[in-house]
Write a protein that holds these residues in place. Sequence first.
Motif, PDB file in Angstrom:
ATOM      1  N   TYR A 143      -3.293 -17.973  -0.503  1.00 33.19           N
ATOM      2  CA  TYR A 143      -2.132 -18.013  -0.903  1.00 33.19           C
ATOM      3  C   TYR A 143      -1.404 -18.976   0.220  1.00 33.19           C
ATOM      4  O   TYR A 143      -1.597 -19.216   1.462  1.00 33.19           O
ATOM      5  CB  TYR A 143      -1.149 -16.650  -0.255  1.00 33.19           C
ATOM      6  N   VAL A 199       4.163 -19.672  -2.429  1.00 32.03           N
ATOM      7  CA  VAL A 199       3.797 -18.676  -3.033  1.00 32.03           C
ATOM      8  C   VAL A 199       4.407 -17.288  -2.412  1.00 32.03           C
ATOM      9  O   VAL A 199       4.944 -16.377  -2.981  1.00 32.03           O
ATOM     10  CB  VAL A 199       2.306 -18.390  -3.522  1.00 32.03           C
ATOM     11  N   GLN A 217       7.277 -14.605  -3.758  1.00 31.80           N
ATOM     12  CA  GLN A 217       6.933 -13.293  -4.059  1.00 31.80           C
ATOM     13  C   GLN A 217       7.898 -12.405  -3.200  1.00 31.80           C
ATOM     14  O   GLN A 217       8.389 -11.193  -3.637  1.00 31.80           O
ATOM     15  CB  GLN A 217       5.565 -12.691  -3.902  1.00 31.80           C
ATOM     16  N   ASN A 224      -0.987 -15.922 -11.413  1.00 32.73           N
ATOM     17  CA  ASN A 224      -2.159 -15.194 -11.321  1.00 32.73           C
ATOM     18  C   ASN A 224      -1.735 -13.820 -11.813  1.00 32.73           C
ATOM     19  O   ASN A 224      -0.720 -13.228 -11.648  1.00 32.73           O
ATOM     20  CB  ASN A 224      -2.322 -15.051  -9.782  1.00 32.73           C
ATOM     21  N   HIS A 244      -3.052 -10.804 -11.299  1.00 37.64           N
ATOM     22  CA  HIS A 244      -2.722  -9.733 -10.167  1.00 37.64           C
ATOM     23  C   HIS A 244      -1.451  -9.683  -9.563  1.00 37.64           C
ATOM     24  O   HIS A 244      -0.765  -8.700  -9.552  1.00 37.64           O
ATOM     25  CB  HIS A 244      -4.020  -9.759  -9.525  1.00 37.64           C
ATOM     26  N   ALA A 245      -1.037 -11.009  -9.450  1.00 40.31           N
ATOM     27  CA  ALA A 245       0.038 -11.199  -8.554  1.00 40.31           C
ATOM     28  C   ALA A 245       1.315 -10.752  -9.591  1.00 40.31           C
ATOM     29  O   ALA A 245       2.471  -9.974  -9.064  1.00 40.31           O
ATOM     30  CB  ALA A 245       0.400 -12.565  -8.240  1.00 40.31           C
ATOM     31  N   GLU A 295       1.518  -6.845  -9.978  1.00 41.75           N
ATOM     32  CA  GLU A 295       2.164  -6.120  -8.608  1.00 41.75           C
ATOM     33  C   GLU A 295       3.679  -6.299  -8.681  1.00 41.75           C
ATOM     34  O   GLU A 295       4.404  -5.280  -8.477  1.00 41.75           O
ATOM     35  CB  GLU A 295       1.802  -7.068  -7.377  1.00 41.75           C
ATOM     36  N   SER A 348      -4.120 -21.257 -13.416  1.00 41.55           N
ATOM     37  CA  SER A 348      -3.548 -21.855 -12.226  1.00 41.55           C
ATOM     38  C   SER A 348      -4.263 -23.154 -12.008  1.00 41.55           C
ATOM     39  O   SER A 348      -5.250 -23.556 -11.954  1.00 41.55           O
ATOM     40  CB  SER A 348      -4.280 -20.951 -11.137  1.00 41.55           C
ATOM     41  N   SER A 373      -2.453 -19.276  -5.553  1.00 42.49           N
ATOM     42  CA  SER A 373      -1.763 -18.335  -6.091  1.00 42.49           C
ATOM     43  C   SER A 373      -2.667 -17.135  -6.258  1.00 42.49           C
ATOM     44  O   SER A 373      -2.269 -16.088  -7.089  1.00 42.49           O
ATOM     45  CB  SER A 373      -1.325 -18.742  -7.517  1.00 42.49           C
ATOM     46  N   THR A 374      -3.867 -16.966  -5.416  1.00 43.53           N
ATOM     47  CA  THR A 374      -4.658 -15.720  -5.787  1.00 43.53           C
ATOM     48  C   THR A 374      -4.439 -14.815  -4.452  1.00 43.53           C
ATOM     49  O   THR A 374      -4.664 -15.223  -3.421  1.00 43.53           O
ATOM     50  CB  THR A 374      -6.244 -16.419  -5.426  1.00 43.53           C
ATOM     51  N   PRO A 375      -4.250 -13.616  -4.780  1.00 46.21           N
ATOM     52  CA  PRO A 375      -4.054 -12.435  -3.775  1.00 46.21           C
ATOM     53  C   PRO A 375      -5.355 -12.491  -2.945  1.00 46.21           C
ATOM     54  O   PRO A 375      -6.420 -12.102  -3.564  1.00 46.21           O
ATOM     55  CB  PRO A 375      -3.891 -11.410  -4.358  1.00 46.21           C
TER      56      PRO A 375
END
Length: 298
Positions: A11, A15, A19, A44, A46-47, A50, A226, A271-273
């Motif tokens: 991150y 980003v 969020q 992403n 996963h993001a 969420e 991404s 952008s990856t958690p």
Amino acid sequence: MQVVRITPRGYCYGVVDAQKLVRQVAEDPKTRKPIFVLGLIVHNRHAVEELDRYGVVSLDGENRLELLERVSEGTVIFTAHGVSQEVRRRAAEKGLDVVDATCPDVTKTHDLIRTLADEGYTVLYIGRRGHPEPEGAMGEAPDRVHLIETAEDVRELDLAGKRLAVVTQTTLSRWDTDATIAQLRQLYPEVEVYNEICLATQLRQEAAVRQAEACDLVIVVGDTRSNNSNRLVQVVKEQAARPAYLVDGVDDIDPRWLEGKATVGVTSGSSTPSPITRDVIHFLEQFESQSQVGDRRE
Ligand code: SF4
């Protein structure tokens, strides 16, 4: 097998802030419902999942203006990638409440394009077709900006005698843009160049190339959509001459990639958690010990 955690990774501030803003808006009782994000807040899966849990609807599609036509009431959130002036105007016309999560680095590029266009420049914007960031940036001065993605795009230009400026998308690689800029300079020696690749992207790429040199293989954790994650794979392959694979999570790892590898590097797009990357690192460390147990048994 040794696992190298490449740093910095994951991150970026743009980003994180985007969020946080969406969560604040979703939790604020004064926010007009329903709440829509125009596009994916970051690229992403996963993001985005969420945010679903906060009751926020993410509208997915290539064109922000078309997505906006699906919204008739409530609140619309612009993503970190930024939007065109036309999108802003249309949202106001529709009477929607607007929350702007555009990254400040993207806003800076928008301001630059507007200033250059006002001063009479024709802007050559180096970016990726179909990505939302060029759509928003070019929308600052649609009649004065040309999108350049390939060498062919450069060859098709006919701009002799015009005042020209080059501006780049924030999430490209400098090695990529250097080649295009050199080609443009050959044709238009007077062209002015504004490198807008953001610091977060640059630092992650430079770290990946530098630290990949000590690795046999690099795994990049990120979504296939991404841009900055895809560029990490590209720079490791092209600049460090190491194999690199993009994975969305542990399930995408093919154990055959790891056979015979002594050192595996792990990095991730901005952008990856972090928990997804941690899972990948954990898997690789387990894989390592399983291999060693296997070796000892043989
Ligand atoms: Fe902003 Fe760069 Fe992060 Fe994009 S990658 S959100 S431009 S800091």
